[in-house]
Design a protein around this motif. Structure first.
Motif, mmCIF file in Angstrom:
data_model
loop_
_atom_site.group_PDB
_atom_site.id
_atom_site.type_symbol
_atom_site.label_atom_id
_atom_site.label_comp_id
_atom_site.label_asym_id
_atom_site.label_seq_id
_atom_site.Cartn_x
_atom_site.Cartn_y
_atom_site.Cartn_z
ATOM 1 N N ILE A 1 -7.704 0.749 8.250
ATOM 2 C CA ILE A 1 -6.780 0.757 9.392
ATOM 3 C C ILE A 1 -6.936 -0.525 10.205
ATOM 4 O O ILE A 1 -5.947 -1.149 10.603
ATOM 5 C CB ILE A 1 -7.038 1.994 10.282
ATOM 6 N N ARG B 1 -5.182 -3.428 8.696
ATOM 7 C CA ARG B 1 -3.737 -3.401 8.895
ATOM 8 C C ARG B 1 -3.350 -3.723 10.333
ATOM 9 O O ARG B 1 -2.299 -4.331 10.572
ATOM 10 C CB ARG B 1 -3.197 -2.034 8.459
ATOM 11 N N ASP C 1 3.268 0.559 12.102
ATOM 12 C CA ASP C 1 2.626 1.846 11.855
ATOM 13 C C ASP C 1 3.233 2.556 10.651
ATOM 14 O O ASP C 1 2.518 3.193 9.863
ATOM 15 C CB ASP C 1 2.742 2.743 13.097
ATOM 16 N N ALA D 1 0.928 3.492 7.480
ATOM 17 C CA ALA D 1 0.742 4.910 7.153
ATOM 18 C C ALA D 1 1.122 5.189 5.702
ATOM 19 O O ALA D 1 0.430 5.936 4.997
ATOM 20 C CB ALA D 1 1.568 5.777 8.101
ATOM 21 N N LEU E 1 -1.543 3.853 3.344
ATOM 22 C CA LEU E 1 -2.770 4.648 3.375
ATOM 23 C C LEU E 1 -2.536 6.097 2.950
ATOM 24 O O LEU E 1 -3.481 6.896 2.895
ATOM 25 C CB LEU E 1 -3.372 4.616 4.786
ATOM 26 N N THR F 1 -0.864 11.112 11.923
ATOM 27 C CA THR F 1 -2.293 10.995 11.630
ATOM 28 C C THR F 1 -2.769 9.563 11.793
ATOM 29 O O THR F 1 -3.854 9.305 12.340
ATOM 30 C CB THR F 1 -2.583 11.476 10.193
ATOM 31 N N TYR F 2 -1.951 8.619 11.319
ATOM 32 C CA TYR F 2 -2.320 7.202 11.437
ATOM 33 C C TYR F 2 -2.483 6.813 12.901
ATOM 34 O O TYR F 2 -3.485 6.200 13.281
ATOM 35 C CB TYR F 2 -1.259 6.339 10.768
ATOM 36 N N ARG F 3 -1.497 7.187 13.732
ATOM 37 C CA ARG F 3 -1.562 6.803 15.137
ATOM 38 C C ARG F 3 -2.726 7.489 15.864
ATOM 39 O O ARG F 3 -3.328 6.906 16.763
ATOM 40 C CB ARG F 3 -0.231 7.137 15.815
ATOM 41 N N ASN G 1 -5.593 8.232 14.484
ATOM 42 C CA ASN G 1 -6.784 7.482 14.073
ATOM 43 C C ASN G 1 -6.889 6.150 14.801
ATOM 44 O O ASN G 1 -7.983 5.736 15.205
ATOM 45 C CB ASN G 1 -6.760 7.246 12.558
#
Length: 262
Positions: A206, A209, A216, A220, A223, A229-231, A233
């Motif tokens: 992350i 990136r 985002d 995402a 990954l 979930t990405y945001r 994290n």
């Protein structure tokens, strides 16, 4: 009134070019050092065992060789440890017996970064430093730039063999490679202070990136996680790093050795 001295754009470009040339030279030197080390290890491994530069397989035999090496140290000891096994435990034990005088630097993989090394560092004072590496290492002990013990990669290079090297050029190459890796790694105390989340592979990916400026949505997808979930994290990583912006998070990650500086 004294006038300020302002560098011209041409000066800035010249300085950038000089820095770029220096970085390229260092990188090329390290690549040459790695090639020399690998060729030297292969050459020494082909020699018959039993001589002073023979190949050893038993940790008990290695202990005697390590004890002799470390006992001879007068100026510097450079150690790289890759896994929490009997070899690593033996090296750490023998480091406690190194006589006062030489400066000891230990570079360890994350699997070896624990409280025992922290205690070893504290007991050794300013002459004893430990740093942690996320990159690939090979178990190595280099003493005074004159002699070195290189351990083969377990399961790859004939089990867990180790080779004693006394060739001056090879040992100096090992020192150079060690120094290059050392300069890019974080202090053990900083590593141990990091939460488990920051040490995870997902967090590293992350952060990479974030540094590259990916959106985002794209990050995402790459990954294979949901945008939500990405945001989440990203927000948790920023909180653990104490960063108020994504740029600041990237800078802090480089400072802690979570990412290499470009």
């Amino acid at each position: 009134m004294t006038g300020a001295v302002i560098d011209s754009p041409g000066t800035d470009r010249a300085q950038d070019t000089a820095r770029g040339d220096h970085a390229a030279h260092v990188e090329q030197t390290l690549l040459q050092a790695r090639a020399l080390i690998e060729s030297t290890v292969s050459l020494y491994r082909k020699r018959p065992a039993g001589g002073p530069e023979g190949t050893h397989t038993s940790v008990a035999v290695l202990r005697g060789t390590l004890n002799e090496l470390l006992g001879e140290a007068r100026h510097t000891v450079c150690v790289a440890l890759t896994s929490a096994d009997e070899f690593s435990a033996t090296v750490k034990e023998l480091l406690t017996e190194v006589p006062p005088g030489p400066h000891v630097r230990v570079l360890c993989a994350t699997a070896v970064a624990d409280g025992s090394l922290a205690r070893l560092s504290a007991a050794g004072g300013s002459r004893f430093e430990v740093r942690c590496s996320e990159g690939q290492l090979r178990d190595t002990v280099v003493v005074d730039g004159a002699r070195a013990l290189i351990r083969a990669v377990p399961g790859v290079d004939s089990g867990a063999q180790a080779t004693l090297v006394t060739d001056t050029a090879a040992v100096r190459a090992l020192e150079l490679l060690f120094a290059g890796t050392w300069s890019r790694c974080r202090r053990l105390d900083d590593h141990l202070a990091l939460g488990p989340r920051l040490r995870s592979d997902l967090s590293r990916r992350i952060l990479e990136r974030l540094r590259s400026g990916q959106t985002d949505d794209v990050a995402a997808r790459e990954l294979n996680v949901s945008l939500r979930t990405y945001r989440r994290n990203v927000a948790e990583i920023m909180r653990e790093l104490g960063a108020s912006s994504r740029f600041q998070a990237g800078a802090r990650a480089v400072e802690l050795g979570l990412m290499q500086q470009e």
